[in-house]
Design an enzyme around this catalytic site. Structure first.
Site, PDB file in Angstrom:
ATOM      1  N   PHE A 196      50.500  56.619 -64.668  1.00 42.34           N
ATOM      2  CA  PHE A 196      49.940  55.169 -64.086  1.00 42.34           C
ATOM      3  C   PHE A 196      51.016  54.092 -64.095  1.00 42.34           C
ATOM      4  O   PHE A 196      50.763  53.467 -62.958  1.00 42.34           O
ATOM      5  CB  PHE A 196      48.949  54.673 -64.862  1.00 42.34           C
ATOM      6  CG  PHE A 196      49.395  54.200 -66.235  1.00 42.34           C
ATOM      7  CD1 PHE A 196      49.882  52.739 -66.241  1.00 42.34           C
ATOM      8  CD2 PHE A 196      49.281  54.789 -67.302  1.00 42.34           C
ATOM      9  CE1 PHE A 196      50.264  51.970 -67.364  1.00 42.34           C
ATOM     10  CE2 PHE A 196      49.723  54.178 -68.538  1.00 42.34           C
ATOM     11  CZ  PHE A 196      50.159  52.843 -68.683  1.00 42.34           C
ATOM     12  N   CYS A 247      59.177  53.686 -69.306  1.00 49.09           N
ATOM     13  CA  CYS A 247      60.194  54.570 -70.259  1.00 49.09           C
ATOM     14  C   CYS A 247      61.265  53.965 -70.241  1.00 49.09           C
ATOM     15  O   CYS A 247      62.218  54.330 -70.970  1.00 49.09           O
ATOM     16  CB  CYS A 247      60.150  55.836 -69.786  1.00 49.09           C
ATOM     17  SG  CYS A 247      60.738  56.256 -68.233  1.00 49.09           S
TER      18      CYS A 247
END
Length: 490
Positions: free
Chosen positions: A156, A288
């Site tokens: 997402f 990330c």
């Protein structure tokens, strides 16, 4: 919104050249994180839908792999043009279903387009090599060949960029491609696939399946899928890696991260603080490549901490559609509660709050949380070890540069790390001693350009070949070695 987009109340699959609206399976609700209002809902794609898409992809592959490579890349040029024409509308779609700011959404789309640009160079990137007289009277040639139908399962947090890590390379090398986007952000992926189809790819070459875990497992287990690309959390990445390998597929599975900033005593502290805040809190910490831990040499720790708090305290936290917004909401209330639980854990383990995001001036509706900064955090604390995926920054004090390097490299994750220094000797040691796939010196985010692969090590990656760049050519093709000898030389 542009009239090419589908109505927001309809989330549809794209299978074999036509739109399909799933009518069975689990229902997924999609809401605007900034307002809490429901945008749409849709049914999970069943195994029958997966089988239909894979069959259509296999049929398309039969002729697509034999299409001259120069012809295969023509729709990519058109796709790039369409993405650029529609990038503002795509960005607005990203903001409404994800929550990030408009600037962040625009930047994400730009990075995705870079991958389309690189994939347009497939005719030279796919060349395998030739050696004349490899043995007496024998010439050998390596020929790259596509493998069939590939799937990508995307998260997402970058609903526009990450699908474009995979789609352009898969189809340019001659494969068919199936995208399974996050069930939290299906509308952006739908927009991308609509534009790809408009760009001229043949029916079945580019397809879309919406759903959750059951749809993913059906793709992973389907015998007609040649390989799977995944980006998400480490537990799911490990599961997909093991399951896909068990079913004989190629797999690249990018997992979670707990990236560290290292601030050396020689660093420009104003610049380091600005970059650290940007890295830690961009995308509301849901990426990330965020650096949610800053390891700071003791000599400059207090001065750096003061600058970081001042920088973060001035952030504007609002709906991402506002042009002045610095940080939007978290993706869901469930995720917000999880991030809040980590803040509680940090306090229970003795962490000191330098900035409490719970007390920020926040909008009355939505899943908002302000930037949160812990100081003098124990290197073994939970908020240092575990991925939070939210706007929480932990400052860790290091005795000296040696100690800082040691603390940075203790993490179980190995996605990225950044160093701020004014000394080349520090940079050289950082480059050689820190075990992470993406490293940056005097840059807050170690984000490689599309013509370099996106690395990841340790618990941040499962597989052999990474996303982006030359790794994608190797992932989506295999080499056949052609050995040629002519006995009659007349």
């Amino acid at each position: 919104m542009n009239n090419r987009t589908l109505p927001e109340t309809r989330v549809q699959n794209w299978i074999g050249g036509s739109r399909r609206t799933p009518s069975e399976g689990q229902v997924h609700l999609v809401s605007n994180p900034a307002t809490g209002e429901q945008i749409t809902e849709f049914h999970e794609s069943t195994r029958a839908a997966v089988d239909e898409a894979v069959t259509a992809g296999s049929d398309a592959f039969d002729s697509w792999e034999d299409t001259p490579v120069e012809e295969r890349i023509q729709p990519l040029f058109e796709f790039k043009q369409l993405l650029e024409e529609h990038q503002d509308d795509i960005a607005e779609t990203v903001v409404r279903e994800h929550g990030k700011t408009l600037d962040e959404a625009r930047g994400e789309i730009r990075r995705g387009i870079e991958n389309v640009e690189v994939a347009c160079g497939i005719p030279s990137m796919m060349q395998g090599g030739h050696l004349q007289n490899a043995a007496p009277d024998i010439d050998e040639t390596a020929v790259r060949k596509p493998l069939g139908v590939f799937a990508a399962v995307t998260p997402f947090n970058f609903p526009a960029m990450i699908p474009l890590w995979f789609l352009p390379y898969s189809v340019a090398t001659g494969n068919a491609f199936v995208l399974k986007p996050s069930e939290k952000c299906p509308l952006t992926a739908q927009y991308l696939i609509e534009l790809a189809v408009e760009a001229g790819f043949p029916d079945g070459v580019v397809q879309l399946l919406n759903g959750g875990a059951d749809t993913v497992n059906a793709l992973v287990e389907h015998p007609g899928i040649a390989g799977i690309s995944f980006v998400g959390s480490t537990p799911v990445a490990e599961h997909i890696y093991e399951s896909a390998a068990k079913h004989g597929k190629r797999v690249q599975a990018q997992g979670g991260a707990k990236n560290h900033v290292l601030v050396a005593a020689s660093a420009d502290l104003d610049f380091a603080a600005e970059q650290t805040v940007s890295s830690a809190f961009a995308n509301t910490g849901q990426r990330c490549l965020a650096n949610p831990v800053a390891v700071v040499e003791d000599d400059v720790y207090d001065a750096f901490a003061e600058r970081v708090v001042d920088e973060a305290a001035n952030m504007i936290i609002e709906n991402g559609l506002g042009e002045d917004t610095d940080m939007g909401p978290l993706i869901s209330e469930v995720h917000r509660e999880n991030v809040l639980s980590y803040i509680d854990t940090g306090l229970e383990e003795g962490g000191k709050l330098l900035l409490d995001g719970r007390d920020s001036d926040l909008p009355s509706k939505g899943r908002f949380l302000g930037p949160t900064i812990f100081g003098d955090v124990d290197p073994d604390a939970t908020i240092v070890d575990e991925e939070i995926f939210g706007p929480v920054l932990a400052l860790v004090r290091a005795k000296d540069f040696d100690h800082a390097l040691e603390l940075v490299d203790r993490s179980d994750f190995g996605n990225a790390s950044s160093l701020f220094t004014d000394r080349g000797s520090d940079a050289k040691r950082f480059r050689h001693e820190v075990d992470a796939g993406n490293l940056a010196v005097n840059a807050g985010t170690a984000a490689p350009m599309a013509f370099f692969h996106f690395g990841g090590r340790k618990a941040s990656f499962f597989g052999d070949l990474h996303a982006q760049g030359e790794d994608m050519i190797h992932f989506y093709t295999d080499k056949s070695i052609y050995i040629e000898r002519w006995l009659n030389t007349q």
